[in-house]
Design a protein around this motif. Structure first.
Motif, PDB file in Angstrom:
ATOM      1  N   TYR A 116      41.473 -33.549  28.583  1.00  0.00           N
ATOM      2  CA  TYR A 116      41.099 -34.187  29.855  1.00  0.00           C
ATOM      3  C   TYR A 116      42.126 -35.262  30.204  1.00  0.00           C
ATOM      4  O   TYR A 116      41.923 -36.441  29.914  1.00  0.00           O
ATOM      5  CB  TYR A 116      39.731 -34.854  29.741  1.00  0.00           C
ATOM      6  CG  TYR A 116      38.531 -33.938  29.803  1.00  0.00           C
ATOM      7  CD1 TYR A 116      38.597 -32.628  29.353  1.00  0.00           C
ATOM      8  CD2 TYR A 116      37.323 -34.411  30.295  1.00  0.00           C
ATOM      9  CE1 TYR A 116      37.483 -31.810  29.394  1.00  0.00           C
ATOM     10  CE2 TYR A 116      36.206 -33.594  30.338  1.00  0.00           C
ATOM     11  CZ  TYR A 116      36.287 -32.298  29.888  1.00  0.00           C
ATOM     12  OH  TYR A 116      35.177 -31.506  29.926  1.00  0.00           O
ATOM     13  N   GLY A 129      36.112 -39.812  24.958  1.00  0.00           N
ATOM     14  CA  GLY A 129      34.694 -40.087  24.764  1.00  0.00           C
ATOM     15  C   GLY A 129      34.475 -41.310  23.886  1.00  0.00           C
ATOM     16  O   GLY A 129      35.246 -41.561  22.958  1.00  0.00           O
ATOM     17  N   ALA A 175      42.397 -34.436  19.437  1.00  0.00           N
ATOM     18  CA  ALA A 175      42.858 -33.500  20.465  1.00  0.00           C
ATOM     19  C   ALA A 175      42.312 -33.963  21.805  1.00  0.00           C
ATOM     20  O   ALA A 175      41.207 -34.494  21.886  1.00  0.00           O
ATOM     21  CB  ALA A 175      42.361 -32.099  20.148  1.00  0.00           C
ATOM     22  N   GLY A 210      38.359 -39.342  12.377  1.00  0.00           N
ATOM     23  CA  GLY A 210      39.201 -40.238  11.585  1.00  0.00           C
ATOM     24  C   GLY A 210      38.397 -41.235  10.777  1.00  0.00           C
ATOM     25  O   GLY A 210      38.935 -41.897   9.898  1.00  0.00           O
ATOM     26  N   SER A 247      39.133 -42.615  18.041  1.00  0.00           N
ATOM     27  CA  SER A 247      40.390 -42.905  18.740  1.00  0.00           C
ATOM     28  C   SER A 247      40.158 -43.778  19.971  1.00  0.00           C
ATOM     29  O   SER A 247      40.995 -44.612  20.330  1.00  0.00           O
ATOM     30  CB  SER A 247      41.070 -41.602  19.168  1.00  0.00           C
ATOM     31  OG  SER A 247      41.198 -40.719  18.088  1.00  0.00           O
ATOM     32  N   ASP A 276      34.470 -40.973  20.137  1.00  0.00           N
ATOM     33  CA  ASP A 276      35.710 -40.765  19.387  1.00  0.00           C
ATOM     34  C   ASP A 276      36.177 -42.068  18.736  1.00  0.00           C
ATOM     35  O   ASP A 276      36.246 -43.104  19.395  1.00  0.00           O
ATOM     36  CB  ASP A 276      36.831 -40.259  20.308  1.00  0.00           C
ATOM     37  CG  ASP A 276      36.533 -38.884  20.887  1.00  0.00           C
ATOM     38  OD1 ASP A 276      35.957 -38.052  20.159  1.00  0.00           O
ATOM     39  OD2 ASP A 276      36.868 -38.659  22.066  1.00  0.00           O
ATOM     40  N   CYS A 287      36.996 -33.035  13.762  1.00  0.00           N
ATOM     41  CA  CYS A 287      36.616 -33.935  12.666  1.00  0.00           C
ATOM     42  C   CYS A 287      36.988 -35.360  13.075  1.00  0.00           C
ATOM     43  O   CYS A 287      37.702 -35.561  14.059  1.00  0.00           O
ATOM     44  CB  CYS A 287      37.307 -33.540  11.354  1.00  0.00           C
ATOM     45  SG  CYS A 287      39.095 -33.624  11.415  1.00  0.00           S
TER      46      CYS A 287
HETATM   47  C1  FMN Z   1      40.828 -28.415  22.388  1.00  0.00           C
HETATM   48  C2  FMN Z   1      40.108 -29.741  22.357  1.00  0.00           C
HETATM   49  C3  FMN Z   1      40.216 -30.606  23.431  1.00  0.00           C
HETATM   50  C4  FMN Z   1      39.567 -31.852  23.419  1.00  0.00           C
HETATM   51  N1  FMN Z   1      39.683 -32.683  24.492  1.00  0.00           N
HETATM   52  C5  FMN Z   1      39.064 -33.890  24.467  1.00  0.00           C
HETATM   53  C6  FMN Z   1      39.216 -34.792  25.556  1.00  0.00           C
HETATM   54  O1  FMN Z   1      39.909 -34.532  26.537  1.00  0.00           O
HETATM   55  N2  FMN Z   1      38.570 -36.003  25.467  1.00  0.00           N
HETATM   56  C7  FMN Z   1      37.776 -36.343  24.382  1.00  0.00           C
HETATM   57  O2  FMN Z   1      37.210 -37.430  24.363  1.00  0.00           O
HETATM   58  N3  FMN Z   1      37.640 -35.502  23.336  1.00  0.00           N
HETATM   59  C8  FMN Z   1      38.279 -34.296  23.350  1.00  0.00           C
HETATM   60  N4  FMN Z   1      38.158 -33.455  22.291  1.00  0.00           N
HETATM   61  C9  FMN Z   1      37.320 -33.867  21.148  1.00  0.00           C
HETATM   62  C10 FMN Z   1      38.018 -34.844  20.195  1.00  0.00           C
HETATM   63  O3  FMN Z   1      39.303 -34.382  19.847  1.00  0.00           O
HETATM   64  C11 FMN Z   1      37.128 -34.975  18.972  1.00  0.00           C
HETATM   65  O4  FMN Z   1      35.911 -35.617  19.338  1.00  0.00           O
HETATM   66  C12 FMN Z   1      37.761 -35.643  17.781  1.00  0.00           C
HETATM   67  O5  FMN Z   1      37.022 -35.297  16.635  1.00  0.00           O
HETATM   68  C13 FMN Z   1      37.860 -37.159  17.881  1.00  0.00           C
HETATM   69  O6  FMN Z   1      38.451 -37.623  16.687  1.00  0.00           O
HETATM   70  P1  FMN Z   1      38.366 -39.162  16.238  1.00  0.00           P
HETATM   71  O7  FMN Z   1      36.889 -39.480  16.075  1.00  0.00           O
HETATM   72  O8  FMN Z   1      39.108 -39.207  14.950  1.00  0.00           O
HETATM   73  O9  FMN Z   1      38.994 -39.957  17.326  1.00  0.00           O
HETATM   74  C14 FMN Z   1      38.794 -32.221  22.294  1.00  0.00           C
HETATM   75  C15 FMN Z   1      38.689 -31.334  21.191  1.00  0.00           C
HETATM   76  C16 FMN Z   1      39.334 -30.113  21.231  1.00  0.00           C
HETATM   77  C17 FMN Z   1      39.204 -29.185  20.063  1.00  0.00           C
END
Ligand code: FMN
Length: 185
Positions: A36, A53, A33, A89, A58, A56, A87
């Motif tokens: 930003y 971030g 998700a 990936g 991703s 992440d 959570c």
């Molecule tokens: C509503 C919401 C908005 C988010 N916005 C961001 C964002 O803008 N940038 C970011 O790095 N993480 C954001 N996150 C957090 C990532 O979605 C989260 O760290 C995620 O678990 C990353 O998954 P990955 O490790 O599989 O990539 C957001 C989470 C939520 C619930």
């Protein structure tokens, strides 16, 4: 006026709807998700600035592959979107766990999300601000919309786990005298 903690400033700057960033590495798709983000240019070459971030998965995949899909969910998907953002990936097959359907994209390896209203296929256009701000500039190279969807309301993160849902539309098109080209689109 009462002083507002600096840490709360972001809650009042609407960053646009929460979107899903879809990436794919070695044929394994993943989702996160993201709220930003900002439009940097529109027209024939849309550019979108995105902050991911470094924690992440991703982020890592996007840096390696240089491409992703930005999938725009509607309010009915909100609980899944929050789950996807809570959570990783690394240890979770999010398409499977959250019951989402991947559809082959045309120009990038990351898949579209069939349940989303809009899917934007993107490639990194500029990586010059990643090291300083984790800011990735994406170019939209192909865009898709589901024209049959009845639910079109998007969700907007208020910065603290609460969300605003698209509501009333104000029609001020007759005042857009300087920007009439936007009205005609
Ligand atoms: C509503 C919401 C908005 C988010 N916005 C961001 C964002 O803008 N940038 C970011 O790095 N993480 C954001 N996150 C957090 C990532 O979605 C989260 O760290 C995620 O678990 C990353 O998954 P990955 O490790 O599989 O990539 C957001 C989470 C939520 C619930």
């Amino acid at each position: 006026m009462k002083e507002l903690p600096l840490s709360k400033a972001y809650q009042f700057i609407e960053p646009g709807p929460v979107v899903l960033v879809v990436t794919s590495l070695h044929g394994q798709p993943n989702l996160m998700a993201m709220s930003y983000h900002m439009m940097i240019a529109d027209g024939d070459r849309p550019l979108i600035g995105c902050m991911l971030g470094s924690w992440d998965q991703s982020f890592e995949t996007l840096r390696i592959t240089g491409e992703c899909v930005l999938a725009v969910p509607t309010v009915d998907l909100a609980p899944k979107v929050v789950g996807i953002g809570n959570c990783s990936g690394i240890d979770t097959d999010k398409f499977k766990i959250f019951g989402l359907t991947s559809v082959t994209a045309e120009k990038v390896k990351a898949p579209l999300v069939a349940e989303c209203l809009v899917n934007l296929e993107c490639r990194i256009a500029d990586d010059g601000l990643i090291d300083k701000y984790n800011l990735i500039i994406l170019e939209v190279v192909k865009a898709w919309i589901d024209p049959d969807r009845e639910e079109c309301r998007l969700i907007h993160h208020k910065g603290n786990g609460t969300f605003t849902v698209d509501g009333e539309t104000l029609d001020l098109r007759d005042r857009m005298v300087k920007w009439s080209s936007y009205v005609q689109r």
